[in-house]
Design a protein around this motif. Structure first.
Motif, PDB file in Angstrom:
ATOM      1  N   ALA A   1      45.122  45.315  17.103  1.00  0.00           N
ATOM      2  CA  ALA A   1      44.887  43.898  16.918  1.00  0.00           C
ATOM      3  C   ALA A   1      44.865  43.004  18.055  1.00  0.00           C
ATOM      4  CB  ALA A   1      46.567  43.548  16.218  1.00  0.00           C
ATOM      5  N   GLY A   2      45.418  43.354  19.270  1.00  0.00           N
ATOM      6  CA  GLY A   2      45.456  42.704  20.421  1.00  0.00           C
ATOM      7  C   GLY A   2      43.806  42.943  21.096  1.00  0.00           C
ATOM      8  N   ARG A   3      43.256  44.382  21.044  1.00  0.00           N
ATOM      9  CA  ARG A   3      42.037  44.082  21.467  1.00  0.00           C
ATOM     10  C   ARG A   3      41.193  43.415  20.824  1.00  0.00           C
ATOM     11  NH1 ARG A   3      44.033  49.881  21.572  1.00  0.00           N
ATOM     12  NH2 ARG A   3      42.831  50.180  19.561  1.00  0.00           N
ATOM     13  N   VAL A   4      41.293  43.368  19.562  1.00  0.00           N
ATOM     14  CA  VAL A   4      40.385  42.501  18.540  1.00  0.00           C
ATOM     15  C   VAL A   4      40.481  41.168  19.008  1.00  0.00           C
ATOM     16  CG1 VAL A   4      39.921  41.886  16.456  1.00  0.00           C
ATOM     17  CG2 VAL A   4      40.171  44.178  16.632  1.00  0.00           C
ATOM     18  N   ALA A   5      41.693  40.767  19.140  1.00  0.00           N
ATOM     19  CA  ALA A   5      41.869  39.045  19.527  1.00  0.00           C
ATOM     20  C   ALA A   5      41.154  38.796  20.912  1.00  0.00           C
ATOM     21  CB  ALA A   5      43.306  38.855  19.419  1.00  0.00           C
ATOM     22  N   LEU A   6      41.377  39.861  21.850  1.00  0.00           N
ATOM     23  CA  LEU A   6      40.856  39.454  23.080  1.00  0.00           C
ATOM     24  C   LEU A   6      39.531  39.528  23.187  1.00  0.00           C
ATOM     25  CD1 LEU A   6      41.852  38.886  26.066  1.00  0.00           C
ATOM     26  CD2 LEU A   6      42.130  41.102  26.375  1.00  0.00           C
ATOM     27  N   ALA A   7      38.933  40.498  22.457  1.00  0.00           N
ATOM     28  CA  ALA A   7      37.658  40.554  22.438  1.00  0.00           C
ATOM     29  C   ALA A   7      36.736  39.513  21.856  1.00  0.00           C
ATOM     30  CB  ALA A   7      37.174  41.986  21.608  1.00  0.00           C
TER      31      ALA A   7
ATOM     32  N   PHE B   1      39.775  29.274  20.038  1.00  0.00           N
ATOM     33  CA  PHE B   1      40.854  29.967  20.593  1.00  0.00           C
ATOM     34  C   PHE B   1      42.063  30.356  19.303  1.00  0.00           C
ATOM     35  CE2 PHE B   1      44.921  30.385  22.774  1.00  0.00           C
ATOM     36  CZ  PHE B   1      44.693  30.824  24.189  1.00  0.00           C
ATOM     37  N   TYR B   2      42.354  29.720  18.413  1.00  0.00           N
ATOM     38  CA  TYR B   2      43.121  29.777  17.418  1.00  0.00           C
ATOM     39  C   TYR B   2      42.605  30.909  16.519  1.00  0.00           C
ATOM     40  CZ  TYR B   2      45.853  29.614  13.187  1.00  0.00           C
ATOM     41  OH  TYR B   2      46.754  29.715  12.141  1.00  0.00           O
TER      42      TYR B   2
ATOM     43  N   GLN C   1      44.937  36.421  14.933  1.00  0.00           N
ATOM     44  CA  GLN C   1      44.974  37.813  14.251  1.00  0.00           C
ATOM     45  C   GLN C   1      46.059  38.849  14.862  1.00  0.00           C
ATOM     46  OE1 GLN C   1      41.995  38.050  12.532  1.00  0.00           O
ATOM     47  NE2 GLN C   1      41.442  36.045  13.044  1.00  0.00           N
ATOM     48  N   LEU C   2      46.781  38.163  15.786  1.00  0.00           N
ATOM     49  CA  LEU C   2      47.987  38.964  16.502  1.00  0.00           C
ATOM     50  C   LEU C   2      49.314  39.049  15.588  1.00  0.00           C
ATOM     51  CD1 LEU C   2      47.575  37.919  20.322  1.00  0.00           C
ATOM     52  CD2 LEU C   2      47.035  39.983  19.412  1.00  0.00           C
ATOM     53  N   PRO C   3      50.092  39.923  15.890  1.00  0.00           N
ATOM     54  CA  PRO C   3      51.471  39.802  15.247  1.00  0.00           C
ATOM     55  C   PRO C   3      52.202  38.509  15.492  1.00  0.00           C
ATOM     56  CG  PRO C   3      51.033  41.858  16.167  1.00  0.00           C
ATOM     57  CD  PRO C   3      49.690  41.074  16.746  1.00  0.00           C
TER      58      PRO C   3
END
Length: 289
Positions: free
Chosen positions: A238-244, A28-29, A34-36
């Motif tokens: 960044a959000g898309r990558v983190a969620l993916a 999870f971390y 990877q996000l702001p």
């Protein structure tokens, strides 16, 4: 004032939750770091509280669970007295997260604390919504500013349920040994399945049990199909990558279980660092646009 600007003065105080997640939930971390900072730390604060609720429920720590539930009540009243409570209130206010979602999450965790049985497929579906669908609905406002449509909300819930079904499949043996059974009891009874077979490692599980596990796996696979649509609800790369990365990490667990023909007695499936690195590369190639 932007959401990032509003949270900037509080990021240092929110860092305690980040350290907890870094130590206890590496996958999870790895995904959300990877996000702001303002988004990552907000998600870590949320997950810190959820993790404590889950741990208290799973280990039957009634007093600890009651304290956490009382902490949440102070957040709802706008009068938190602890650092985590103040950070939770800040996150829920900043991102306009409906507090009812946490109420539903606590309802699901109470199910575990009180050892309420799951009897039917409908019971299982509702439980998965309470403990996982709500999480997606709480995280999504942190990742985007616009409200979800009815269809988008349904898709987010479906992905959350897929993640929880994956969790249940991965932990069937471990949960059974702790006297938790998330497979519908009526279905097990009708199939004449005795879960005592999970007390030992076996080369082959009873056919009826494998059939039920495969049904859960197929349902999860079906719900994972809307994952790309959910990921693309997030406006920034960044959000898309983190969620993916978070979603695909669980999908990778399901894939390994399928390769084992759902023999959950062979030990807990984990995602290796090599696979995590590949998932990150793949997510960036697909969603960092």
């Amino acid at each position: 004032m932007t959401r990032a600007e509003r949270l900037a003065p509080y990021l240092a105080e929110m860092a305690a939750s980040e350290q907890v997640i870094k130590q206890q939930s590496t996958t999870f971390y790895y995904a959300f770091s990877q996000l702001p900072a303002y988004q990552a730390k907000s998600i870590f604060v949320l997950y810190d509280f959820l993790r404590q609720l889950d741990d208290a429920a799973d280990t039957k720590q009634t007093e600890a669970f009651t304290r956490l539930r009382q902490l949440w009540q102070t957040v709802k009243l706008g009068t938190p007295q602890t650092r985590l409570g103040r950070n939770l209130l800040l996150v829920f206010q900043t991102f306009a997260i409906p507090m009812q979602l946490m109420d539903e999450m606590i309802q699901g965790q109470t199910h575990d604390l009180q050892h309420q049985p799951i009897r039917t497929w409908a019971d299982l579906h509702h439980y998965c919504y309470l403990v996982a669908g709500t999480v997606g609905l709480m995280i999504m406002p942190i990742l985007r500013e616009h409200s979800l449509t009815t269809t988008e909300r349904a898709h987010v819930i479906r992905v959350g349920i897929a993640l929880q079904l994956t969790n249940i499949l991965r932990d069937v043996q471990e949960d059974y040994r702790k006297d938790y059974v998330y497979l519908p009891q009526a279905v097990l009874f009708q199939a004449g399945i005795d879960l005592k077979c999970l007390n030992h490692t076996q080369r082959k599980l009873p056919t009826g049990l494998v059939h039920i596990l495969k049904l859960l796996g197929k349902q999860a696979e079906h719900d994972y199909r809307v994952a790309p649509a959910v990921i693309n609800l997030v406006p920034d790369s960044a959000g898309r990558v983190a969620l993916a990365l978070a979603i695909n990490g669980y999908a990778a667990i399901l894939k390994q279980l399928r390769r084992r023909n759902y023999n959950v007695s062979l030990g807990r499936v984990v995602v290796s660092n090599r696979v995590k690195a590949w998932l990150l590369v793949r997510a960036k190639l697909r969603y960092a646009i």
